[in-house]
Design a protein around this motif. Structure first.
Motif, PDB file in Angstrom:
ATOM      1  N   VAL A  16       2.911   7.084  10.104  1.00 26.21           N
ATOM      2  CA  VAL A  16       4.280   6.557  10.123  1.00 26.21           C
ATOM      3  C   VAL A  16       4.552   5.685   8.901  1.00 26.21           C
ATOM      4  N   VAL A  17       3.637   4.778   8.574  1.00 29.60           N
ATOM      5  CA  VAL A  17       3.890   3.903   7.429  1.00 29.60           C
ATOM      6  C   VAL A  17       3.885   4.686   6.123  1.00 29.60           C
ATOM      7  N   ALA A  18       3.257   5.865   6.122  1.00 33.41           N
ATOM      8  CA  ALA A  18       3.220   6.696   4.913  1.00 33.41           C
ATOM      9  C   ALA A  18       4.388   7.671   4.844  1.00 33.41           C
ATOM     10  N   THR A  19       5.283   7.626   5.816  1.00 31.16           N
ATOM     11  CA  THR A  19       6.429   8.540   5.870  1.00 31.16           C
ATOM     12  C   THR A  19       7.649   7.911   5.209  1.00 31.16           C
ATOM     13  N   ASP A  20       8.287   8.652   4.339  1.00 29.47           N
ATOM     14  CA  ASP A  20       9.521   8.186   3.703  1.00 29.47           C
ATOM     15  C   ASP A  20      10.685   8.460   4.650  1.00 29.47           C
ATOM     16  N   GLU A  71       0.810  -1.223   0.000  1.00 22.01           N
ATOM     17  CA  GLU A  71       0.000   0.000   0.000  1.00 22.01           C
ATOM     18  C   GLU A  71       0.842   1.272   0.000  1.00 22.01           C
ATOM     19  N   TYR A  72       2.054   1.205   0.537  1.00 21.45           N
ATOM     20  CA  TYR A  72       2.930   2.387   0.603  1.00 21.45           C
ATOM     21  C   TYR A  72       4.316   1.985   0.119  1.00 21.45           C
ATOM     22  N   PRO A  73       4.500   1.884  -1.206  1.00 22.34           N
ATOM     23  CA  PRO A  73       5.776   1.420  -1.770  1.00 22.34           C
ATOM     24  C   PRO A  73       6.882   2.471  -1.665  1.00 22.34           C
ATOM     25  N   LEU A  74       7.334   2.667  -0.436  1.00 16.53           N
ATOM     26  CA  LEU A  74       8.416   3.594  -0.133  1.00 16.53           C
ATOM     27  C   LEU A  74       9.605   2.799   0.401  1.00 16.53           C
ATOM     28  N   PRO A  75      10.769   3.432   0.561  1.00 11.86           N
ATOM     29  CA  PRO A  75      11.919   2.695   1.095  1.00 11.86           C
ATOM     30  C   PRO A  75      11.690   2.211   2.528  1.00 11.86           C
TER      31      PRO A  75
END
Length: 388
Positions: free
Chosen positions: A182-186, A139-143
């Protein structure tokens, strides 16, 4: 605490009642500070009756240590891999909040588990983290989805580490919103509005025998726990006879008090420096987060001792340290409410502890390796937990 049913009642779920009561006692008083007699009194049975269910305190402690994690594993395994992350975090939050009173033993007391029991506990937590991180990645493909996952779970778990009183539904809503931010934070993004590099006051160089004893004792307390460290070990670390320690400290507890006071002093100095440089409320909040993160990484052993062992102190020695902790938290509350005026004091305090939970879990995941990149990543995640 309230006493459970008397022995005459003999409920079928007595073992469960014992485990729930014991978890709260262990959480509040620590493994070594709790006694079977105290736990029996809370349940409302005799110590002899308690020993019929558990042969010793360790067996009861090991049982308590698995209660929440087993429920967390059950929760994540109930959901299919394609489940919405929010739904799973809601379920995890509800389990954690419902076991709030006994959850504190995980943060520090689990180190008193024997190696195999500790390994099993870590395996169960790793399973929860792995399942949630798959959803975070989708859902949040960030590092660094693993780091973002443990940080979000740190937000949820933070409720077990304090007693701020808010309606349960409101607690769940605040923690869920914070965890989702938090999970949406890079974590690789550069934190903006920081007033330059954080410069911490240096830990004093031990120039006296008393200071050498303190410097030697802190890593021992951090590694093995205050109760497990002996005066002989401390004396050996500084090349003294055990009897010579008493010329510098009346007892081992006085070394612990000195460590806690040193930690509080270093943190207070660091905070004063960082806030002095801030020019607006948001910058002040980010500076506060960056300073706390830097302090936790640079002085990890000292901070872990101060956080974990306050409960080991007698009440009269613990009181000034608790006051210092509350003053520090009140400062966070003030800065956060300036940025987010819609929060009342208790809501702000809950989120401040959520930020602390991010630091603990993210720091552990990074093995407290002190690099600029790690500091920045954790600061970004803490800021995400606090702000909209």
């Amino acid at each position: 605490m309230t006493s459970g049913p008397t022995s005459a009642t003999r409920p079928r779920n007595r073992k469960q009642i014992i485990v729930e009561a014991a978890g709260q006692v262990f959480s509040e008083r620590g493994y070594h500070g709790a006694s079977m007699e105290e736990i029996a009194a809370v349940v409302g049975i005799s110590a002899a009756a308690l020993y019929r269910h558990f042969p010793n305190k360790y067996a009861l402690f090991a049982e308590c240590a698995n209660v929440i994690v087993d429920k967390l594993v059950e929760v994540v395994d109930e959901w299919p891999p394609e489940a919405a992350l929010r739904d799973v975090l809601v379920a995890l939050t509800r389990v954690t909040v419902s076991h709030r009173a006994s959850g504190g033993l995980y943060r520090w007391e689990a180190r008193y588990l024997e190696r195999e029991d500790r390994r099993l506990l870590r395996t169960k937590f790793a399973h929860v983290v792995g399942r949630v991180s798959e959803m975070v990645r989708r859902e949040y493909p960030l590092p660094d989805e693993l780091l973002r996952t443990v940080a979000a779970l740190g937000v949820i778990g933070s409720v077990t580490m304090h007693h701020t009183s808010i309606a349960q539904r409101r607690i769940e809503d605040l923690l869920l919103a914070s965890a989702m931010r938090v999970v949406a934070t890079d974590p690789a993004a550069v934190v903006t509005n920081t007033p330059g590099l954080v410069e911490l006051p240096a830990q004093p160089v031990p120039r006296t025998r008393r200071a050498e004893i303190l410097a030697a004792a802190v890593p021992l307390f951090a590694r093995d726990g205050f109760a497990n460290v002996t005066n002989v070990q401390i004396a050996q670390a500084v090349g003294l006879a055990p009897s010579a320690l008493y010329r510098h400290y009346p007892g081992k507890v006085d070394i612990l008090v000195a460590a806690c006071l040193q930690a509080a002093g270093l943190l207070a100095q660091a905070v004063d420096r960082s806030l002095h440089q801030a020019t607006d409320p948001r910058q002040a909040l980010v500076a506060l987060a960056a300073t706390y993160v830097a302090y936790c990484f640079e002085h990890n052993a000292l901070n872990s001792v101060a956080e974990a062992e306050v409960a080991s102190l007698p009440a009269d020695l613990r009181r000034p340290l608790i006051v210092a902790q509350r003053e520090h938290i009140a400062l966070w509350e003030q800065q956060l409410r300036t940025v987010r005026p819609e929060l009342d004091p208790r809501q702000a305090r809950l989120l401040v502890h959520a930020g602390f939970g991010v630091v603990v879990e993210a720091g552990r995941a990074l093995r407290w390796q002190d690099t600029p990149g790690h500091r920045n990543a954790v600061t970004a995640l803490v800021t995400g937990a606090l702000t909209c």
